[in-house]
Design a protein around this motif. Structure first.
Motif, PDB file in Angstrom:
ATOM      1  N   ARG A  19      53.731 -29.130 -24.351  1.00 59.98           N
ATOM      2  CA  ARG A  19      53.450 -27.829 -23.594  1.00 59.98           C
ATOM      3  C   ARG A  19      52.871 -28.686 -21.932  1.00 59.98           C
ATOM      4  NH1 ARG A  19      49.052 -24.576 -25.709  1.00 59.98           N
ATOM      5  NH2 ARG A  19      47.978 -26.407 -25.607  1.00 59.98           N
TER       6      ARG A  19
ATOM      7  N   ASP B 146      49.501 -17.709 -20.296  1.00 62.29           N
ATOM      8  CA  ASP B 146      50.824 -17.424 -19.241  1.00 62.29           C
ATOM      9  C   ASP B 146      50.631 -16.965 -17.650  1.00 62.29           C
ATOM     10  OD1 ASP B 146      51.788 -18.104 -21.827  1.00 62.29           O
ATOM     11  OD2 ASP B 146      51.505 -16.209 -21.890  1.00 62.29           O
TER      12      ASP B 146
ATOM     13  N   ASN C 287      55.746 -29.777 -17.344  1.00 62.08           N
ATOM     14  CA  ASN C 287      55.549 -29.441 -16.402  1.00 62.08           C
ATOM     15  C   ASN C 287      54.465 -29.307 -15.302  1.00 62.08           C
ATOM     16  OD1 ASN C 287      58.312 -29.339 -16.682  1.00 62.08           O
ATOM     17  ND2 ASN C 287      58.093 -27.052 -17.655  1.00 62.08           N
TER      18      ASN C 287
ATOM     19  N   GLN D 120      55.208 -24.841  -9.046  1.00 60.25           N
ATOM     20  CA  GLN D 120      56.234 -26.091  -9.910  1.00 60.25           C
ATOM     21  C   GLN D 120      55.149 -27.435  -9.454  1.00 60.25           C
ATOM     22  OE1 GLN D 120      60.259 -27.136  -8.191  1.00 60.25           O
ATOM     23  NE2 GLN D 120      61.169 -27.477 -10.468  1.00 60.25           N
TER      24      GLN D 120
ATOM     25  N   ALA E  12      56.048 -18.354  -8.440  1.00 66.62           N
ATOM     26  CA  ALA E  12      55.895 -19.378  -9.410  1.00 66.62           C
ATOM     27  C   ALA E  12      55.471 -20.814  -8.988  1.00 66.62           C
ATOM     28  CB  ALA E  12      57.986 -19.510  -9.759  1.00 66.62           C
TER      29      ALA E  12
ATOM     30  N   ALA F 145      62.663 -26.982 -15.512  1.00 67.16           N
ATOM     31  CA  ALA F 145      62.319 -25.868 -16.585  1.00 67.16           C
ATOM     32  C   ALA F 145      61.007 -25.538 -16.271  1.00 67.16           C
ATOM     33  CB  ALA F 145      63.089 -25.555 -17.598  1.00 67.16           C
ATOM     34  N   GLY F 146      60.581 -24.469 -15.877  1.00 68.24           N
ATOM     35  CA  GLY F 146      59.482 -23.915 -16.314  1.00 68.24           C
ATOM     36  C   GLY F 146      58.460 -23.696 -15.182  1.00 68.24           C
ATOM     37  N   GLU F 147      57.448 -23.359 -15.154  1.00 66.79           N
ATOM     38  CA  GLU F 147      56.467 -23.041 -14.982  1.00 66.79           C
ATOM     39  C   GLU F 147      54.913 -24.645 -15.049  1.00 66.79           C
ATOM     40  OE1 GLU F 147      54.060 -20.396 -12.106  1.00 66.79           O
ATOM     41  OE2 GLU F 147      55.416 -19.237 -13.697  1.00 66.79           O
TER      42      GLU F 147
END
Length: 95
Positions: A82, A55, A85, A32, A30, A42-44
């Motif tokens: 959106r 995605d 991150n 970051q 993943a 949280a999240g990419e």
């Protein structure tokens, strides 16, 4: 392509951009953007490939990539929540 020496998109991104980390997860790898000091962990990031939000970028071949830009903070704000991150904008030679 200047990126043809890399075997995966993750190898290409690793260490190339300040504040971008490639993390090993149970599901694979993943990305970051803001690092571990992020306010929102949280999240990419949001991925934009040839102008289209996607995605997953794991299937992208580095040899097909023309350019990569990493947007953080104010420049990522264009994408609203959106882009919280970060945003990775990729242009390929495929379009």
């Amino acid at each position: 392509s200047e990126f043809s020496n890399y075997s995966t998109i993750y190898d290409l991104l690793r260490g190339r951009f300040p504040g971008v980390e490639v993390i090993n997860t149970q599901a694979g790898q993943a990305i970051q953007v803001r690092g571990t000091n992020s306010l929102i962990l949280a999240g990419e990031p949001l991925y934009i490939v040839d102008g289209i939000p996607v995605d997953d970028i794991s299937s992208l071949e580095p040899v097909n990539i023309r350019s990569i830009n990493v947007l953080k903070d104010a420049s990522a704000a264009y994408y609203g929540t959106r882009g919280t991150n970060g945003v990775i904008v990729i242009e390929t030679n495929l379009r």
